[in-house]
Scaffold this motif. Structure first.
Motif, PDB file in Angstrom:
ATOM      1  N   HIS A   1       0.822  -1.213   0.000  1.00 13.10           N
ATOM      2  CA  HIS A   1       0.000   0.000   0.000  1.00 13.10           C
ATOM      3  C   HIS A   1       0.860   1.269   0.000  1.00 13.10           C
ATOM      4  N   VAL A   2       1.738   1.349  -0.973  1.00 13.62           N
ATOM      5  CA  VAL A   2       2.622   2.505  -1.106  1.00 13.62           C
ATOM      6  C   VAL A   2       1.823   3.689  -1.647  1.00 13.62           C
ATOM      7  N   ASP A   3       2.065   4.879  -1.086  1.00  8.75           N
ATOM      8  CA  ASP A   3       1.409   6.091  -1.597  1.00  8.75           C
ATOM      9  C   ASP A   3       1.767   6.290  -3.063  1.00  8.75           C
ATOM     10  N   GLY A   4       0.756   6.624  -3.875  1.00 11.34           N
ATOM     11  CA  GLY A   4       0.995   6.800  -5.299  1.00 11.34           C
ATOM     12  C   GLY A   4       1.044   5.485  -6.043  1.00 11.34           C
ATOM     13  N   HIS A   5       0.952   4.364  -5.312  1.00  9.51           N
ATOM     14  CA  HIS A   5       0.918   3.026  -5.913  1.00  9.51           C
ATOM     15  C   HIS A   5       2.171   2.703  -6.725  1.00  9.51           C
ATOM     16  N   ALA A   6       3.276   3.366  -6.405  1.00  8.92           N
ATOM     17  CA  ALA A   6       4.512   3.091  -7.140  1.00  8.92           C
ATOM     18  C   ALA A   6       5.727   3.416  -6.281  1.00  8.92           C
ATOM     19  N   LEU A   7       6.790   2.606  -6.459  1.00  8.66           N
ATOM     20  CA  LEU A   7       8.076   2.835  -5.805  1.00  8.66           C
ATOM     21  C   LEU A   7       8.945   3.729  -6.675  1.00  8.66           C
ATOM     22  N   ASP A   8       9.954   4.331  -6.045  1.00  9.64           N
ATOM     23  CA  ASP A   8      10.957   5.055  -6.836  1.00  9.64           C
ATOM     24  C   ASP A   8      11.894   4.079  -7.542  1.00  9.64           C
ATOM     25  N   GLU A   9      12.297   3.017  -6.836  1.00  6.50           N
ATOM     26  CA  GLU A   9      13.226   2.068  -7.452  1.00  6.50           C
ATOM     27  C   GLU A   9      13.068   0.666  -6.864  1.00  6.50           C
ATOM     28  N   LEU A  10      13.376  -0.316  -7.695  1.00  2.00           N
ATOM     29  CA  LEU A  10      13.450  -1.718  -7.291  1.00  2.00           C
ATOM     30  C   LEU A  10      14.867  -2.190  -7.571  1.00  2.00           C
ATOM     31  N   VAL A  11      15.581  -2.567  -6.519  1.00  2.00           N
ATOM     32  CA  VAL A  11      16.972  -2.987  -6.645  1.00  2.00           C
ATOM     33  C   VAL A  11      17.041  -4.508  -6.542  1.00  2.00           C
ATOM     34  N   GLN A  12      17.708  -5.134  -7.507  1.00  2.00           N
ATOM     35  CA  GLN A  12      17.851  -6.592  -7.522  1.00  2.00           C
ATOM     36  C   GLN A  12      19.324  -6.949  -7.356  1.00  2.00           C
ATOM     37  N   ASP A  13      19.626  -7.664  -6.301  1.00  2.00           N
ATOM     38  CA  ASP A  13      20.998  -8.094  -6.026  1.00  2.00           C
ATOM     39  C   ASP A  13      21.002  -9.620  -5.932  1.00  2.00           C
ATOM     40  N   GLY A  14      21.410 -10.287  -7.013  1.00  2.00           N
ATOM     41  CA  GLY A  14      21.370 -11.740  -7.055  1.00  2.00           C
ATOM     42  C   GLY A  14      19.992 -12.288  -7.379  1.00  2.00           C
ATOM     43  N   ILE A  15      19.078 -11.437  -7.872  1.00  2.00           N
ATOM     44  CA  ILE A  15      17.707 -11.836  -8.167  1.00  2.00           C
ATOM     45  C   ILE A  15      17.456 -11.701  -9.675  1.00  2.00           C
ATOM     46  N   PHE A  16      16.866 -12.739 -10.263  1.00  2.00           N
ATOM     47  CA  PHE A  16      16.514 -12.732 -11.689  1.00  2.00           C
ATOM     48  C   PHE A  16      15.005 -12.855 -11.805  1.00  2.00           C
ATOM     49  N   LEU A  17      14.390 -11.912 -12.515  1.00  2.00           N
ATOM     50  CA  LEU A  17      12.931 -11.888 -12.656  1.00  2.00           C
ATOM     51  C   LEU A  17      12.499 -12.656 -13.900  1.00  2.00           C
ATOM     52  N   GLN A  18      11.477 -13.488 -13.720  1.00  2.00           N
ATOM     53  CA  GLN A  18      10.951 -14.277 -14.824  1.00  2.00           C
ATOM     54  C   GLN A  18       9.519 -13.845 -15.139  1.00  2.00           C
ATOM     55  N   GLY A  19       9.133 -14.039 -16.380  1.00  2.00           N
ATOM     56  CA  GLY A  19       7.763 -13.748 -16.780  1.00  2.00           C
ATOM     57  C   GLY A  19       7.590 -12.346 -17.325  1.00  2.00           C
ATOM     58  N   ASP A  20       6.343 -11.971 -17.534  1.00  2.00           N
ATOM     59  CA  ASP A  20       5.985 -10.664 -18.110  1.00  2.00           C
ATOM     60  C   ASP A  20       6.254  -9.563 -17.081  1.00  2.00           C
ATOM     61  N   LEU A  21       7.019  -8.543 -17.480  1.00  2.00           N
ATOM     62  CA  LEU A  21       7.394  -7.452 -16.584  1.00  2.00           C
ATOM     63  C   LEU A  21       6.446  -6.259 -16.665  1.00  2.00           C
ATOM     64  N   THR A  22       5.388  -6.346 -17.453  1.00  2.00           N
ATOM     65  CA  THR A  22       4.541  -5.174 -17.709  1.00  2.00           C
ATOM     66  C   THR A  22       3.920  -4.626 -16.423  1.00  2.00           C
ATOM     67  N   ASP A  23       3.248  -5.490 -15.652  1.00  2.00           N
ATOM     68  CA  ASP A  23       2.590  -5.028 -14.426  1.00  2.00           C
ATOM     69  C   ASP A  23       3.608  -4.508 -13.413  1.00  2.00           C
ATOM     70  N   LEU A  24       4.732  -5.171 -13.311  1.00  2.00           N
ATOM     71  CA  LEU A  24       5.749  -4.761 -12.340  1.00  2.00           C
ATOM     72  C   LEU A  24       6.360  -3.421 -12.726  1.00  2.00           C
ATOM     73  N   THR A  25       6.592  -3.219 -14.016  1.00  2.00           N
ATOM     74  CA  THR A  25       7.191  -1.963 -14.479  1.00  2.00           C
ATOM     75  C   THR A  25       6.297  -0.771 -14.134  1.00  2.00           C
ATOM     76  N   ALA A  26       5.005  -0.979 -14.147  1.00  2.00           N
ATOM     77  CA  ALA A  26       4.074   0.102 -13.830  1.00  2.00           C
ATOM     78  C   ALA A  26       4.131   0.498 -12.362  1.00  2.00           C
ATOM     79  N   LEU A  27       4.716  -0.352 -11.520  1.00  2.00           N
ATOM     80  CA  LEU A  27       4.799  -0.083 -10.084  1.00  2.00           C
ATOM     81  C   LEU A  27       6.140   0.507  -9.663  1.00  2.00           C
ATOM     82  N   VAL A  28       7.055   0.702 -10.604  1.00  2.00           N
ATOM     83  CA  VAL A  28       8.391   1.217 -10.301  1.00  2.00           C
ATOM     84  C   VAL A  28       8.696   2.360 -11.263  1.00  2.00           C
ATOM     85  N   ARG A  29       8.905   3.545 -10.726  1.00  2.00           N
ATOM     86  CA  ARG A  29       9.082   4.734 -11.564  1.00  2.00           C
ATOM     87  C   ARG A  29      10.335   4.676 -12.417  1.00  2.00           C
TER      88      ARG A  29
END
Length: 559
Positions: free
Chosen positions: A526-554
């Protein structure tokens, strides 16, 4: 230098003689009624033949000693020149070699000093290298009269004088040669002493007494020699800063230690036979006390001798005087000045000491519960003293064994604030723990690190939790084949984080996560504005469609 090969005719003649020796031995044994020529007989005969060869070599050495010495001198000079050439090719300045040698053990440094003449010369000129030494004395050779004490046969007896002796090490003679090499540098001595007689202990004292004014660090690893027993042989160690080892200090007389910074005490620092003629000691330079086996009276007397104590480490407590005792009040007064308190191995018999030693003004207060403790956990209220700029770390570590049929893990809560205040509590998951959120000033919590597998133990399920000031959340993902379940928890157990700006997902190895699960996790915060400033991945690989996730990270998302 090429190896020498025995000419074929001499080899055949020597082999024929050896075969004759074995053949004659079999015949002699047969004539005396022996059934067979055993393996033991073969070994004995082999030793006799080798002894003949050794004797011949010794005779040759005696006859041609001068020539051999000349040859050896030529060989040494050749190797010296070869080593010089290797040194020139490497091209390292002496300063680099010295930096490397400074981190070597004493035994390795000795090997370096015997490698070649350039290295030996450099090592012997660098006195600081010899300021860190290991004195090793364990029970051995006290019945050996020849003085060599070097070679042992299978029965562990001296080959020179034949006396049976126990196996061990004794490098006192070596230390007599090494100690002067350090010149005026402060000494760091490690004494590994075991099963020694009073006479041998006196030899150790005689060894280090001439250098007492230079001893800065003294580590005593011994089961039968307490530090106080060794210290009783000295009136003062003027620059000693660190006194450590397996056993606590137990003084039998006063000693001057004006630079000592930390001390370990079990129950009392005074032996039963303490000689009070010289008065009680005072160590104003000591800032750290490691204290075990709690007895209020002994603890009070110890604090009196340490007027400037800053850090108190409390270990296993064997006895405890109930709170309200006058001595406890005295302890509170004496301990009020201590800024750092660390409690270890706390259990049901000792957790009441939390109340005795805690006050909100302490800069540091940490509590580590004993691994066997399974009752209610106390001490969460200490986190209430943390103020602005709180950074909280929640760790989770599974143990290598189980508690009955249940897998057990340790949970560690550790918080610091912008004023340098530090609180920590470690307990097992089999204990009953309150909620940290009931004691922490949530309006000051700005950063949170949490092991993902600790979430079920930490997040509140009864009421909705909100972390209003949290701006950075780090979630550590375990190295498991399918960790996605951690990010698929129902939103009811996740806190609301309206001010969150950065989500950091980490792992010590490369882990794949579903982009859809990560997006669901972010929505549940429940982040204000429904979006984060950044998502940092350290040793993490994302799989699948990134469309919905991209909309949540400025700032966007990488796969």
């Amino acid at each position: 230098m090429s190896s020498y090969r025995l000419p074929d005719n001499l080899h055949d003649e020597l082999a024929q003689h050896v075969r004759s020796v074995f053949s004659d031995a079999r015949e002699i044994l047969t004539e005396h009624g022996t059934k067979a020529f055993s393996a033991t007989d073969s070994l004995r005969l082999d030793s006799a033949v080798r002894a003949c060869v050794d004797g011949a070599l010794l005779e040759l050495h005696q006859l041609e000693n001068d020539q051999l010495e000349n040859d050896a001198g030529v060989l040494v000079e050749q190797r010296h020149q070869q080593n010089l050439e290797r040194m020139r090719r490497v091209g390292f300045p002496n300063e680099i070699w010295l930096r490397i040698w400074e981190i070597l053990s004493m035994d390795s440094l000795l090997s370096v000093s015997h490698t070649c003449r350039p290295w030996r010369s450099l090592a012997l000129r660098s006195s600081v290298l010899w300021a860190t030494l290991d004195v090793v004395i364990d029970k051995r050779s006290e019945n050996c009269h020849c003085g060599t004490r070097r070679a042992f046969d299978e029965q562990l007896s001296c080959r020179s004088c034949g006396v049976d002796i126990p196996y061990g090490r004794n490098n006192i003679t070596l230390m007599r040669n090494l100690l002067p090499r350090s010149n005026a540098h402060p000494l760091s001595l490690s004494l590994a002493i075991r099963d020694v007689s009073p006479q041998m202990l006196e030899l150790i004292v005689q060894l280090i007494r001439p250098h007492a004014e230079r001893i800065a660090q003294l580590r005593l690893e011994s089961f039968d020699v307490a530090p106080g027993k060794l210290l009783s042989s000295f009136d003062a160690l003027p620059i000693l800063r660190s006194l450590s080892g397996g056993r606590p200090v137990l003084l039998s007389r006063n000693i001057q230690l004006p630079k000592l910074q930390e001390i370990k005490v079990y129950s009392s620092m005074y032996a039963e036979n303490y000689n009070a003629i010289g008065g009680l000691p005072s160590f104003p330079s000591v800032t750290t006390l490691d204290f075990a086996a709690f007895e209020v009276a002994d603890f009070a007397s110890t604090l009196t001798a340490l007027p400037n104590l800053d850090t108190l480490c409390l270990g296993r407590f064997d006895r405890f005087v109930p709170l309200g005792n006058a001595l406890c009040d005295q302890v509170r007064v004496l301990a009020a000045r201590i800024r750092h308190v660390r409690m270890r191995e706390v259990d049901e018999d000792r957790q009441h000491l939390i109340e005795l030693f805690y006050n909100p003004g302490r800069l540091e207060f940490t509590i580590d519960y004993a691994s066997h403790y399974s009752d209610e956990v106390y001490g969460f209220s200490t986190f209430a003293a943390l103020g602005e700029g709180i950074e909280l770390r929640i760790g989770f570590q599974r143990r290598s064994y189980q508690w009955g049929p249940v897998s057990v893990a340790d949970v560690t809560l550790e918080g610091v604030d912008s004023h340098g205040r530090h609180r920590r509590i470690r307990y097992s998951t089999k204990s009953s723990a309150p909620s940290i959120w009931d004691h922490l000033k949530l309006q000051f919590l700005s950063s949170l690190y949490i092991d993902a597998v600790a979430m079920p133990y930490i997040w509140s399920t009864d009421s909705e939790l909100e972390l209003p000031a949290l701006r950075k959340l780090t979630v550590h993902i375990p190295n498991e084949p399918a960790p996605d379940f951690i990010l698929c928890a129902p939103s009811a157990i996740l806190p609301r984080c309206p001010s969150l700006r950065t989500l950091r997902l980490t792992s010590t190895s490369r882990v794949s996560l579903s982009a859809e699960d990560v997006a669901s996790f972010i929505r549940a915060l429940h982040v204000d504005g429904h979006a984060l400033d950044e998502l940092v991945q350290d040793g993490i690989f994302l799989q699948g469609d990134l469309t919905d996730l991209t909309a949540l990270v400025r700032e966007g998302v990488s796969g």
